[in-house]
Design an enzyme around this catalytic site. Structure first.
Site, PDB file in Angstrom:
ATOM      1  N   LYS A  64      27.453  34.080  48.007  1.00 42.86           N
ATOM      2  CA  LYS A  64      28.360  35.022  48.662  1.00 42.86           C
ATOM      3  C   LYS A  64      27.919  36.423  48.239  1.00 42.86           C
ATOM      4  O   LYS A  64      28.145  36.857  47.112  1.00 42.86           O
ATOM      5  CB  LYS A  64      29.809  34.778  48.250  1.00 42.86           C
ATOM      6  CG  LYS A  64      30.783  35.665  49.009  1.00 42.86           C
ATOM      7  CD  LYS A  64      32.221  35.253  48.768  1.00 42.86           C
ATOM      8  CE  LYS A  64      33.182  35.966  49.698  1.00 42.86           C
ATOM      9  NZ  LYS A  64      33.121  37.419  49.621  1.00 42.86           N
ATOM     10  N   CYS A 117      27.164  64.749  12.963  1.00 41.99           N
ATOM     11  CA  CYS A 117      26.924  63.308  12.956  1.00 41.99           C
ATOM     12  C   CYS A 117      28.135  62.621  12.321  1.00 41.99           C
ATOM     13  O   CYS A 117      28.559  63.012  11.226  1.00 41.99           O
ATOM     14  CB  CYS A 117      25.660  62.998  12.161  1.00 41.99           C
ATOM     15  SG  CYS A 117      25.440  61.228  11.896  1.00 41.99           S
ATOM     16  N   LYS A 140      34.651  31.513  44.310  1.00 39.51           N
ATOM     17  CA  LYS A 140      34.321  32.720  43.547  1.00 39.51           C
ATOM     18  C   LYS A 140      33.800  32.412  42.143  1.00 39.51           C
ATOM     19  O   LYS A 140      34.142  31.400  41.547  1.00 39.51           O
ATOM     20  CB  LYS A 140      35.581  33.586  43.412  1.00 39.51           C
ATOM     21  CG  LYS A 140      36.132  34.037  44.746  1.00 39.51           C
ATOM     22  CD  LYS A 140      35.447  35.283  45.217  1.00 39.51           C
ATOM     23  CE  LYS A 140      36.401  36.440  45.035  1.00 39.51           C
ATOM     24  NZ  LYS A 140      35.866  37.684  45.554  1.00 39.51           N
ATOM     25  N   CYS A 155      20.310  60.180   7.005  1.00 37.24           N
ATOM     26  CA  CYS A 155      21.489  59.607   7.671  1.00 37.24           C
ATOM     27  C   CYS A 155      21.472  58.090   7.511  1.00 37.24           C
ATOM     28  O   CYS A 155      20.539  57.427   7.944  1.00 37.24           O
ATOM     29  CB  CYS A 155      21.473  59.990   9.151  1.00 37.24           C
ATOM     30  SG  CYS A 155      22.776  59.233  10.116  1.00 37.24           S
TER      31      CYS A 155
HETATM   32  S1  IVH Z   1      30.287  33.599  56.499  1.00 40.34           S
HETATM   33  C1  IVH Z   1      33.428  32.437  59.287  1.00 40.34           C
HETATM   34  N1  IVH Z   1      28.553  33.695  54.534  1.00 40.34           N
HETATM   35  O1  IVH Z   1      32.378  37.335  52.756  1.00 40.34           O
HETATM   36  C2  IVH Z   1      32.642  32.827  58.136  1.00 40.34           C
HETATM   37  N2  IVH Z   1      30.231  35.381  54.634  1.00 40.34           N
HETATM   38  O2  IVH Z   1      35.557  36.864  53.890  1.00 40.34           O
HETATM   39  C3  IVH Z   1      32.222  34.225  58.219  1.00 40.34           C
HETATM   40  N3  IVH Z   1      30.060  37.053  52.861  1.00 40.34           N
HETATM   41  O3  IVH Z   1      33.373  39.590  55.038  1.00 40.34           O
HETATM   42  C4  IVH Z   1      31.502  34.733  57.056  1.00 40.34           C
HETATM   43  N4  IVH Z   1      28.279  36.212  51.893  1.00 40.34           N
HETATM   44  O4  IVH Z   1      30.992  39.788  54.475  1.00 40.34           O
HETATM   45  C5  IVH Z   1      29.642  34.268  55.096  1.00 40.34           C
HETATM   46  N5  IVH Z   1      26.938  33.667  52.880  1.00 40.34           N
HETATM   47  C6  IVH Z   1      28.005  34.246  53.450  1.00 40.34           C
HETATM   48  C7  IVH Z   1      28.582  35.417  52.936  1.00 40.34           C
HETATM   49  C8  IVH Z   1      29.717  35.949  53.550  1.00 40.34           C
HETATM   50  C9  IVH Z   1      29.170  37.186  51.871  1.00 40.34           C
HETATM   51  C10 IVH Z   1      31.195  37.971  53.074  1.00 40.34           C
HETATM   52  C11 IVH Z   1      31.351  38.443  54.461  1.00 40.34           C
HETATM   53  C12 IVH Z   1      32.818  38.362  54.801  1.00 40.34           C
HETATM   54  C13 IVH Z   1      33.404  37.797  53.555  1.00 40.34           C
HETATM   55  C14 IVH Z   1      34.252  36.602  53.911  1.00 40.34           C
END
Ligand code: IVH
EC number: 6.5.1.2
Length: 690
Positions: free
Chosen positions: A131, A427, A333, A451
């Site tokens: 992500k 210092c 996450k 020092c």
């Molecule tokens: S797919 C329907 N793939 O995460 C799915 N999103 O809330 C659409 N993001 O705003 C998104 N990496 O900017 C997807 N590998 C990834 C991603 C990704 C980052 C972000 C994207 C979006 C948010 C999802």
């Protein structure tokens, strides 16, 4: 060239085929350079082609097309961005904040339930992706030409940022012939960490505000109204999906899976992360989450988690959406890289070279996978720019291997009466004057080895593994030795006896014995280790090695003139001056003499002939992120050893050094049969010279 004034050369109308050919070549080489990372022509040749096209277009504006490579930067500053309604809404993803395996397991269980699969049904196939921590972008291509780039906005409508997005080298302006006539590609615009650090350094140097994190810097660049400024902000892109596409019935593509779609995007010229993988069922999702979690720190860009997507597009359609979120995807996450905490105090620390660094003492907070209690404020200017005060609520960030940083202050939470930070003029350890020289950002303690803070650091530096290595001589022990006045100068280390050691707090007789043995062992060293251990400003390991190789003996180095020092391949004016300053001080020479008198020895050799060095004639290409060395360090060390570092792999490449996220350069090396090294292999080569 002979010209005849009577017959000035006629401006012939340009041959449209030639113009098209120029554009085709430029598109091709831009892709090889930005996306594949394997340029096949020199930069100068690219520039020549580019300028030729620019010149033709300047003469014949009617030939300028929106997809021309010359159109990446251009256009005037806007007052505001136009609004763009998305043909297909840009959805968000459900976020799973449970950072355990159960986060992935719950998603798989939900998918199976919704698909009506019982326990005996086979595993569901997923695509797992990083992500990326940037901002979502919709790129619209009509007949293969980029016509519009829009931000996500509220998902229904975003902003038209085409001018700025055109400046991103990784985004193709034109696609191959066989793409669908309508094609919207979705992905993430982001800024690499190294680009971010460089940009911030530049901003600081210019006295401008630095950016909080790569995501904010990327968002700021994309939403920059002046495209000329946007063009100077280095952005990158990863594609991960589609928006509107010509339907299958009218000649559009017929993908069966998300993975196939990603492969097509790659073939069409978009960057697709090499970390994308296929996972069968929950156990492989969990394994992917762990694997990417481990690789998170050394990656060249920020990620804030991973995304799981059901691979089959038919199953995706069957599952559909709930309130703007697809049921077939989830974002799992990682622990946050930014957290809120409170500033307990601002200390000033003294480094080995006397540099004073303001450090914020924080209420301990878990961020980026570790508990952070301190964060550097770098220097006085930076501390004041951020205006961090005791009692403030601040955002702390720890990303990658970068040391934790206070990125900003929540001003509305500032307690009344909090006062501005001012740098000490003394210092904090030895009370010597602290001075900030003209043109420098740092204050330095003028106390030198008087020092105790500098003395402690100097001893630890000398005793470290990469210097003479005194095993077991750690911070606590050095504190005691220096604070108790047992050690005043470096050679006192070798004058320690069992009684003075064993009398220290918590120092059992046994460990005293061990330290003495370790000290004895450290006496047999090498010239580079000894020289590095002296802690001369600007003399790192690589420079020490180069000096030792060049001069052969310590006396030759100590007596070398500036001119002679400058002949060493790794040595520039700053390093040469620093060496001279160090050895011009009688007390430093005295320290060296005493160390030798205490029995510290190494082998000396004759001065090396000026060339060749062991890596002379060898060409290296670096790709991906190495576990401990930065790209600059690796490059410096290779060059110090006489090797060359090139940007692209060819038959002339001797070694490719590959780290994490090594891309097409690695593939190319394998195709050409070029030897591939990892960091350990590189270090071995470098150390062979020591
Ligand atoms: S797919 C329907 N793939 O995460 C799915 N999103 O809330 C659409 N993001 O705003 C998104 N990496 O900017 C997807 N590998 C990834 C991603 C990704 C980052 C972000 C994207 C979006 C948010 C999802």
């Amino acid at each position: 060239m002979v010209t005849n004034d009577l017959f000035p050369p006629q401006a012939l109308p340009p041959d449209p085929a030639h113009v098209a050919q120029l554009r085709r070549l430029l598109h091709e080489h831009a892709h090889l350079y930005y996306v594949q990372d394997t340029p096949t022509i020199p930069d100068a040749e690219y520039d020549r082609l580019f300028q030729e096209l620019q010149a033709i277009e300047a003469q014949h504006p009617e030939l300028v097309a929106p997809d021309s490579p010359t159109q990446r930067v251009g256009g005037r500053a806007l007052d505001q961005f136009a609004s763009v309604r998305h043909a297909v809404p840009m959805l968000s993803i459900r976020t799973e904040t449970d950072t355990d395996a159960s986060g992935a397991q719950n998603f798989d269980a939900r998918v199976r339930r919704e698909l009506g699969l019982d326990e005996s049904a086979p595993a569901v196939e997923y695509v797992a992706e990083p992500k990326f921590d940037g901002l979502a972008m919709n790129l619209r291509y009509e007949n293969g030409v980029l016509v519009q780039a829009a931000t996500r906005g509220d998902g229904e409508a975003g902003e038209d940022v085409t001018q700025n997005v055109r400046t991103i080298g990784q985004i193709p302006l034109r696609l191959p012939k066989d793409v669908p006539p309508i094609l919207e590609v979705r992905g993430e615009v982001y800024m690499r960490r190294d680009d971010f650090e460089r940009l911030n350094e530049q901003q600081r140097e210019r006295g401008q505000k630095s950016f909080v994190n790569p995501r904010n810097a990327a968002a700021g660049a994309v939403r920059q109204l002046d495209p000329a400024i946007a063009a100077q902000r280095p952005l990158s892109f990863f594609a991960y999906g589609l928006g509107e596409v010509t339907p299958e019935q009218t000649g559009g593509p017929a993908f069966g899976t998300h993975y196939e779609l990603l492969q097509a995007l790659k073939i069409w010229g978009f960057p697709v992360s090499a970390l994308v993988g296929i996972a069968q069922g929950a156990p492989e999702l969990v394994a992917y989450y762990d694997l990417i979690g481990q690789q998170r720190d050394p990656l060249p860009f920020d990620i804030d988690g991973v995304v799981y997507k059901v691979n089959s597009l038919a199953l995706q359609r069957r599952m559909g959406f709930v309130t703007r979120e697809p049921r077939w995807a989830v974002a799992h996450k990682f622990p946050a890289q930014e957290q809120l905490t409170t500033v307990l105090g601002i200390d000033v620390q003294v480094g080995r070279t006397g540099k004073l660094t303001p450090v914020a003492k924080l209420v301990p907070v878990f961020v980026g996978g570790v508990t952070v209690t301190n964060a550097t404020l770098h220097n006085e200017d930076e501390a004041r720019r951020k205006d961090v005060r005791v009692g403030d609520t601040v955002i702390v960030r720890r990303a990658g291997d970068v040391i934790p940083e206070v990125v900003s202050v929540l001003l509305d939470k500032r307690p009344p009466g909090a006062t501005e930070f001012t740098m000490l003029r003394q210092c904090p350890v030895c009370a010597s004057a602290a001075v900030r020289e003209d043109g420098e950002v740092d204050y330095r303690c003028t106390g030198g080895l008087f020092c105790s803070a500098q003395r402690k650091q100097a001893i630890l530096h000398f005793a470290q593994r990469r210097a003479v290595e005194v095993e077991g001589l750690g911070e606590k022990l050095v504190d005691q030795l220096v604070d108790g006045n047992v050690i005043r100068i470096l050679p006192d280390l070798y004058r320690l006896g069992l009684t003075s050691l064993a009398s220290l707090d918590r120092m059992a007789a046994k460990s005293a014995q061990n330290i003495l043995q370790a000290l004895e062992k450290s006496k047999q060293t090498t010239l580079p280790r000894f020289l590095f251990g002296l802690g001369i400003r600007h003399v790192g390991e690589a420079t020490a090695k180069e000096l030792a190789r060049h001069f052969g003996s310590l006396d030759a180095i100590m007596d070398a003139s500036l001119e002679q020092l400058l002949q060493v391949s790794d040595v520039g004016p700053t390093v040469a001056q620093s060496l001279r300053t160090f050895f011009d001080q009688p007390h430093n020479r005295e320290v060296v003499d005493q160390l030798r008198a205490c029995g510290v020895t190494w082998q000396e050799g004759p001065p090396a002939p000026v060339t060749p060095t062991p890596l002379t004639g060898k060409t290296f290409v670096l790709t991906g992120t190495l576990p401990t060395m930065s790209r600059d360090e690796a490059k410096d060390q290779i060059e110090a050893a006489g090797g060359k570092v090139a940007g692209s792999v060819s038959k002339k490449t001797t070694f490719v050094v590959a780290g994490v996220e090594a891309g097409s350069k690695l593939t190319k090396a394998q195709e050409l049969g070029v030897a591939v090294l990892d960091e350990a292999g590189l270090k071995e080569l470098l150390n062979d010279r020591a």
